[in-house]
Design a protein around this motif. Structure first.
Motif, PDB file in Angstrom:
ATOM      1  N   LEU A  23      12.750  50.117 -11.219  1.00  0.00           N
ATOM      2  CA  LEU A  23      13.000  50.829 -12.468  1.00  0.00           C
ATOM      3  C   LEU A  23      12.115  52.073 -12.620  1.00  0.00           C
ATOM      4  N   GLY A  24      11.439  52.454 -11.545  1.00  0.00           N
ATOM      5  CA  GLY A  24      10.649  53.692 -11.554  1.00  0.00           C
ATOM      6  C   GLY A  24       9.546  53.693 -12.596  1.00  0.00           C
ATOM      7  N   LEU A  25       8.857  52.541 -12.746  1.00  0.00           N
ATOM      8  CA  LEU A  25       7.820  52.438 -13.771  1.00  0.00           C
ATOM      9  C   LEU A  25       6.413  52.630 -13.202  1.00  0.00           C
ATOM     10  N   GLY A  26       6.328  52.799 -11.875  1.00  0.00           N
ATOM     11  CA  GLY A  26       5.035  52.805 -11.195  1.00  0.00           C
ATOM     12  C   GLY A  26       3.994  53.722 -11.809  1.00  0.00           C
ATOM     13  N   ALA A  27       4.376  54.956 -12.118  1.00  0.00           N
ATOM     14  CA  ALA A  27       3.402  55.928 -12.605  1.00  0.00           C
ATOM     15  C   ALA A  27       3.093  55.742 -14.093  1.00  0.00           C
ATOM     16  N   LEU A  28       3.758  54.794 -14.717  1.00  0.00           N
ATOM     17  CA  LEU A  28       3.659  54.695 -16.184  1.00  0.00           C
ATOM     18  C   LEU A  28       2.859  53.489 -16.656  1.00  0.00           C
ATOM     19  N   LEU A  29       2.399  52.674 -15.718  1.00  0.00           N
ATOM     20  CA  LEU A  29       1.853  51.369 -16.113  1.00  0.00           C
ATOM     21  C   LEU A  29       0.619  51.457 -17.013  1.00  0.00           C
TER      22      LEU A  29
ATOM     23  N   SER B  95       8.469  58.319 -22.821  1.00  0.00           N
ATOM     24  CA  SER B  95       9.680  58.983 -23.325  1.00  0.00           C
ATOM     25  C   SER B  95      10.701  57.902 -23.682  1.00  0.00           C
ATOM     26  N   GLY B  96      11.780  58.310 -24.350  1.00  0.00           N
ATOM     27  CA  GLY B  96      12.820  57.354 -24.754  1.00  0.00           C
ATOM     28  C   GLY B  96      13.380  56.587 -23.560  1.00  0.00           C
ATOM     29  N   GLY B  97      13.702  57.312 -22.497  1.00  0.00           N
ATOM     30  CA  GLY B  97      14.295  56.690 -21.306  1.00  0.00           C
ATOM     31  C   GLY B  97      13.299  55.777 -20.597  1.00  0.00           C
ATOM     32  N   GLU B  98      12.026  56.182 -20.601  1.00  0.00           N
ATOM     33  CA  GLU B  98      10.986  55.353 -19.950  1.00  0.00           C
ATOM     34  C   GLU B  98      10.808  54.042 -20.732  1.00  0.00           C
ATOM     35  N   ARG B  99      10.794  54.162 -22.038  1.00  0.00           N
ATOM     36  CA  ARG B  99      10.662  52.964 -22.880  1.00  0.00           C
ATOM     37  C   ARG B  99      11.824  52.005 -22.643  1.00  0.00           C
ATOM     38  N   GLN B 100      12.990  52.617 -22.496  1.00  0.00           N
ATOM     39  CA  GLN B 100      14.173  51.797 -22.273  1.00  0.00           C
ATOM     40  C   GLN B 100      14.073  51.022 -20.967  1.00  0.00           C
ATOM     41  N   ARG B 101      13.573  51.694 -19.926  1.00  0.00           N
ATOM     42  CA  ARG B 101      13.433  51.022 -18.624  1.00  0.00           C
ATOM     43  C   ARG B 101      12.395  49.912 -18.704  1.00  0.00           C
TER      44      ARG B 101
ATOM     45  N   ALA C 190      12.881  45.909 -18.105  1.00  0.00           N
ATOM     46  CA  ALA C 190      12.005  45.100 -17.232  1.00  0.00           C
ATOM     47  C   ALA C 190      11.512  43.858 -17.986  1.00  0.00           C
ATOM     48  N   THR C 191      11.142  44.006 -19.240  1.00  0.00           N
ATOM     49  CA  THR C 191      10.638  42.847 -19.996  1.00  0.00           C
ATOM     50  C   THR C 191      11.771  41.851 -20.270  1.00  0.00           C
TER      51      THR C 191
ATOM     52  N   THR D 249      21.942  51.770 -20.697  1.00  0.00           N
ATOM     53  CA  THR D 249      21.929  53.043 -19.958  1.00  0.00           C
ATOM     54  C   THR D 249      22.035  54.260 -20.877  1.00  0.00           C
ATOM     55  N   ALA D 250      22.093  54.032 -22.187  1.00  0.00           N
ATOM     56  CA  ALA D 250      22.209  55.176 -23.117  1.00  0.00           C
ATOM     57  C   ALA D 250      20.952  56.033 -23.003  1.00  0.00           C
ATOM     58  N   GLY D 251      21.161  57.317 -22.863  1.00  0.00           N
ATOM     59  CA  GLY D 251      20.025  58.239 -22.834  1.00  0.00           C
ATOM     60  C   GLY D 251      19.255  58.265 -21.526  1.00  0.00           C
ATOM     61  N   LEU D 252      19.710  57.543 -20.513  1.00  0.00           N
ATOM     62  CA  LEU D 252      19.013  57.583 -19.220  1.00  0.00           C
ATOM     63  C   LEU D 252      19.541  58.740 -18.375  1.00  0.00           C
ATOM     64  N   ASP D 253      18.667  59.279 -17.514  1.00  0.00           N
ATOM     65  CA  ASP D 253      19.154  60.318 -16.602  1.00  0.00           C
ATOM     66  C   ASP D 253      20.039  59.638 -15.544  1.00  0.00           C
ATOM     67  N   PRO D 254      20.864  60.418 -14.844  1.00  0.00           N
ATOM     68  CA  PRO D 254      21.831  59.808 -13.923  1.00  0.00           C
ATOM     69  C   PRO D 254      21.204  58.895 -12.884  1.00  0.00           C
ATOM     70  N   GLN D 255      20.022  59.285 -12.393  1.00  0.00           N
ATOM     71  CA  GLN D 255      19.347  58.478 -11.370  1.00  0.00           C
ATOM     72  C   GLN D 255      18.955  57.099 -11.920  1.00  0.00           C
ATOM     73  N   ALA D 256      18.368  57.110 -13.101  1.00  0.00           N
ATOM     74  CA  ALA D 256      17.945  55.849 -13.725  1.00  0.00           C
ATOM     75  C   ALA D 256      19.162  55.001 -14.068  1.00  0.00           C
TER      76      ALA D 256
END
Ligand code: ATP
Length: 298
Positions: free
Chosen positions: A114-120, A128-134, A138-139, A154-161
């Motif tokens: 979920l690309g959370l590595g840099a955010l821990l 950001s909204g999309g990061e919080r969503q990811r 995960a939780t 997936t609302a508000g996520l970038d295409p990759q996410a």
């Protein structure tokens, strides 16, 4: 069945958000709940997790009442407004939720997927909204829930996410998790769902597999140079199948055989009507939902 709702009614004052819903979610299947804004999707999810008490009707989750404490570790939920603690660092939030479960999923893998590595280390409020969503996703997943409720994941996520989230949801479905996914994206529902339920103004308008829903609606969609309303009855008589006319669009609800196409084009020639576009075959799920609810989903 993992979730059974019978004649479920939720009223907010005089407003009926759910107006008598009958809906079952088969075990190990993905149900997509589609519908325009205000259809009652979030309200339904809130009923399943016991956050909202129905005004009337019954709902059972894994054979229990939604507020049964035994469900806490068996149902995972990701709600639209997250409900995450804002001050704690993201990694700590995930670790805390994982610790509540006997056999949590591998956190490292989830973080990577979920690309959370840099955010821990970052507090949730700074995400950001999309990061919080990811992180919320995960939780919801980390405890290996039997029933997973995802409110517009997936609302508000970038295409990759979005692709990463869809891949993960597909895997969970294949592992046998019972999933409810609310979404505005019909292509997402068509791709992932075993069962699609179309909700509008608190009522179930249609339910079935994506193939069943689009299969009921095959035919011709023809864009003309004029409003075909005046010709509708004549066309129905000629083609012997139902015809719907709206604005410059003509919908012919019959199997698109060469004979039917021939008759339609012959009618256009005889009446000097120009065909601007013609599509034959199954309609998309989006077309079906639009026809049922009369509105765009987004
Ligand atoms: P969206 O796609 O916009 O998220 P939804 O399908 O999830 O919509 P709900 O959030 O379930 O819809 O809302 C259903 C209806 O109930 C809406 O008309 C909404 O305004 C109303 N509603 C929801 N919560 C409350 C509340 N606490 N008090 C009053 N009305 C509410």
């Amino acid at each position: 069945m993992s979730v059974v709702a019978s004649t479920l009614v939720v009223r907010y004052g005089r407003h009926e958000a759910l107006a008598g819903i009958d809906l079952t979610m088969p075990r190990g299947r993905l149900t997509a709940l589609l519908g325009p804004n205000g259809a009652g999707k979030t309200t339904f999810v809130e009923c399943i997790v016991g956050l909202r008490t129905p005004t009337e009707g019954r709902i059972e989750v894994l054979g229990r009442a939604p507020d049964d404490p035994a469900l806490r570790t068996r149902v995972g939920v990701m709600l639209q407004d997250g409900g995450l603690p804002l001050a704690a660092p993201a990694g700590q939030v995930l670790a805390h939720v994982a610790a509540m479960h006997a056999r949590p999923r591998d956190r490292g893998e989830l973080v990577e997927r979920l690309g959370l590595g840099a955010l821990l280390r970052r507090p949730v409020r700074r995400l950001s909204g999309g990061e919080r969503q990811r992180l919320a996703l995960a939780t919801a997943l980390v405890g290996r829930p039997q029933v997973l409720l995802l409110d517009e994941p997936t609302a508000g996520l970038d295409p990759q996410a979005r692709v990463a989230v869809r891949d993960l949801v597909r895997e969970l479905r294949d592992e046998g998790t019972t999933i409810l996914l609310t979404t505005h994206r019909t292509e997402e529902a068509a791709e992932l769902a075993d069962q699609v339920v179309v909700l509008d103004a608190g009522r179930v308008r249609a339910a079935g597999s994506p193939a069943e829903l689009v299969g009921q609606d095959r035919g011709l969609r023809i864009l003309l140079d004029r409003d075909p309303g005046a010709y509708r009855e004549e066309l129905e008589h000629l083609l012997r199948v139902p015809v719907v006319a709206s604005s410059r669009l003509l919908e012919v609800r019959g199997a698109p055989s060469p004979a039917l196409l021939h008759k339609v084009t012959g009618w256009a020639r005889d009446n000097d009507v120009r065909i601007l576009e013609l599509a034959a075959g199954h309609r998309s799920l989006e077309d079906v939902v639009l026809a049922l609810t009369g509105r765009e989903l987004r």
